[in-house]
Design a protein around this motif. Structure first.
Motif, PDB file in Angstrom:
ATOM      1  N   MET A   1      39.451  44.792  58.117  1.00 13.62           N
ATOM      2  CA  MET A   1      40.684  44.493  57.394  1.00 13.62           C
ATOM      3  C   MET A   1      40.619  45.016  55.967  1.00 13.62           C
ATOM      4  N   LEU A   2      39.478  44.849  55.334  1.00 15.31           N
ATOM      5  CA  LEU A   2      39.289  45.328  53.974  1.00 15.31           C
ATOM      6  C   LEU A   2      39.312  46.849  53.915  1.00 15.31           C
ATOM      7  N   GLN A   3      38.683  47.485  54.871  1.00 14.39           N
ATOM      8  CA  GLN A   3      38.616  48.951  54.895  1.00 14.39           C
ATOM      9  C   GLN A   3      39.981  49.585  55.143  1.00 14.39           C
ATOM     10  N   GLU A   4      40.867  48.844  55.793  1.00 11.06           N
ATOM     11  CA  GLU A   4      42.182  49.390  56.128  1.00 11.06           C
ATOM     12  C   GLU A   4      43.253  49.112  55.073  1.00 11.06           C
ATOM     13  N   THR A   5      42.916  48.353  54.041  1.00 12.56           N
ATOM     14  CA  THR A   5      43.908  48.017  53.033  1.00 12.56           C
ATOM     15  C   THR A   5      44.050  49.137  52.014  1.00 12.56           C
ATOM     16  N   ASP A   6      45.139  49.118  51.275  1.00 10.29           N
ATOM     17  CA  ASP A   6      45.382  50.114  50.225  1.00 10.29           C
ATOM     18  C   ASP A   6      45.083  49.568  48.843  1.00 10.29           C
ATOM     19  N   ALA A   7      45.300  48.263  48.653  1.00 11.89           N
ATOM     20  CA  ALA A   7      45.107  47.653  47.337  1.00 11.89           C
ATOM     21  C   ALA A   7      44.430  46.311  47.469  1.00 11.89           C
ATOM     22  N   LEU A   8      43.465  46.081  46.608  1.00 13.39           N
ATOM     23  CA  LEU A   8      42.774  44.801  46.538  1.00 13.39           C
ATOM     24  C   LEU A   8      43.253  44.098  45.270  1.00 13.39           C
ATOM     25  N   LEU A   9      43.990  43.004  45.434  1.00 12.82           N
ATOM     26  CA  LEU A   9      44.551  42.265  44.312  1.00 12.82           C
ATOM     27  C   LEU A   9      43.622  41.100  43.987  1.00 12.82           C
ATOM     28  N   VAL A  10      43.046  41.102  42.794  1.00  9.49           N
ATOM     29  CA  VAL A  10      42.041  40.087  42.443  1.00  9.49           C
ATOM     30  C   VAL A  10      42.587  39.236  41.308  1.00  9.49           C
ATOM     31  N   GLY A  11      42.837  37.967  41.624  1.00  5.65           N
ATOM     32  CA  GLY A  11      43.501  37.079  40.692  1.00  5.65           C
ATOM     33  C   GLY A  11      42.600  36.540  39.596  1.00  5.65           C
ATOM     34  N   GLY A  12      43.223  35.835  38.648  1.00  2.00           N
ATOM     35  CA  GLY A  12      42.524  35.317  37.488  1.00  2.00           C
ATOM     36  C   GLY A  12      41.907  33.956  37.715  1.00  2.00           C
TER      37      GLY A  12
ATOM     38  N   ALA B   1      40.931  37.388  34.694  1.00  2.00           N
ATOM     39  CA  ALA B   1      39.524  37.358  35.085  1.00  2.00           C
ATOM     40  C   ALA B   1      39.220  38.370  36.181  1.00  2.00           C
ATOM     41  N   GLY B   2      40.191  38.627  37.045  1.00  2.00           N
ATOM     42  CA  GLY B   2      40.022  39.631  38.084  1.00  2.00           C
ATOM     43  C   GLY B   2      39.835  41.023  37.526  1.00  2.00           C
ATOM     44  N   SER B   3      40.324  41.249  36.307  1.00  2.00           N
ATOM     45  CA  SER B   3      40.097  42.504  35.602  1.00  2.00           C
ATOM     46  C   SER B   3      38.781  42.475  34.836  1.00  2.00           C
ATOM     47  N   MET B   4      38.545  41.378  34.124  1.00  2.00           N
ATOM     48  CA  MET B   4      37.357  41.267  33.278  1.00  2.00           C
ATOM     49  C   MET B   4      36.065  41.411  34.068  1.00  2.00           C
ATOM     50  N   ILE B   5      36.067  40.930  35.311  1.00  2.00           N
ATOM     51  CA  ILE B   5      34.838  40.940  36.101  1.00  2.00           C
ATOM     52  C   ILE B   5      34.311  42.351  36.354  1.00  2.00           C
ATOM     53  N   MET B   6      35.159  43.344  36.282  1.00  2.00           N
ATOM     54  CA  MET B   6      34.722  44.722  36.520  1.00  2.00           C
ATOM     55  C   MET B   6      34.066  45.339  35.292  1.00  2.00           C
ATOM     56  N   THR B   7      34.174  44.674  34.140  1.00  2.00           N
ATOM     57  CA  THR B   7      33.699  45.223  32.872  1.00  2.00           C
ATOM     58  C   THR B   7      32.336  44.651  32.503  1.00  2.00           C
ATOM     59  N   ARG B   8      31.978  44.813  31.235  1.00  2.00           N
ATOM     60  CA  ARG B   8      30.687  44.327  30.742  1.00  2.00           C
ATOM     61  C   ARG B   8      30.768  42.940  30.119  1.00  2.00           C
TER      62      ARG B   8
END
Length: 221
Positions: A88-99, A132-139
């Motif tokens: 299911m994850l491999q077939e998706t186009d966008a992963l929306l990661v909430g705060g 937070a879904g954005s911040m987690i990808m950073t430092r």
């Protein structure tokens, strides 16, 4: 790697156009999965999650007109077979990661095995973060401390070499003034972007672009 790191969601036309460009297709033709996990570690998280999914809170995110929308709950993944969720994850186009809570989200990204998969998945899937879904990808990441995680648990995955400080000058977050963020940025050993809710950071491999109809500031070392 294709990332759209937002403060509050798809809050204006410029950010929407950036999303469409990353997807390579209209939103109405794209499949999305929403990860609500981070929100459970703050007060009222269950209600907030529901409201985000239904489009009753904040800027458009889940209710953006996706072709399909599923929920990927990270805390459930370690106890079920990978064959049930990985396709299911491999077939998706966008992963929306909430705060919510960065530390809680990071822990379950790692425990679920998703953190290890992200570098390869993001060659195809667009990662769309919110707060937070954005911040987690950073430092840099933060925590509300409403959990019982092991001491010293990571607060971010460090997949990009900058820090992100969302909700600049937002009335709900009085500590997020430009002066306070500047002081915080001085303690972080990478460049820091302070962005308001009308701004996002678009990352395409090694390219970083600020998408904005609001205000932002970059604090370099």
């Amino acid at each position: 790697m294709k990332l759209l790191l937002t403060s509050a969601g798809i809050s204006n036309t410029s950010i929407l156009n950036a999303l469409i460009e990353l997807l390579g297709k209209p939103v109405a033709e794209a499949r999305a999965l929403f990860i609500p996990t981070a929100i459970y570690a703050i007060a009222g998280g269950a209600d907030i999650s529901r409201n985000v999914i239904c489009g009753q809170l904040g800027d458009p995110f889940c209710e953006l007109g996706w072709k399909s929308l599923g929920i990927l709950e990270l805390t459930a993944l370690p106890s079920i077979k990978e064959e049930l969720w990985l396709p299911m994850l491999q077939e998706t186009d966008a992963l929306l990661v909430g705060g919510g809570d960065c530390q809680y989200l990071c822990y379950w990204m790692q425990q679920s095995g998703l953190a290890k998969l992200l570098p390869s998945l993001l060659q195809k899937i667009v990662y769309v973060g919110l707060s937070a879904g954005s911040m987690i990808m950073t430092r840099f990441g933060t925590t509300y401390g409403n959990h019982n995680l092991p001491a010293g648990s990571d607060k971010s995955l460090k997949l990009v070499d900058f820090a992100l400080h969302p909700h600049l000058d937002h009335e709900w977050f009085p500590k997020n003034s430009i002066d306070n963020i500047q002081k915080l940025a001085a303690t972080i050993a990478v460049p820091s972007y302070a962005i308001d809710d009308q701004t996002a950071i678009k990352v395409t491999d090694d390219s970083i672009e600020v998408i904005t109809e609001g205000h932002w500031k970059l604090f370099n070392l």
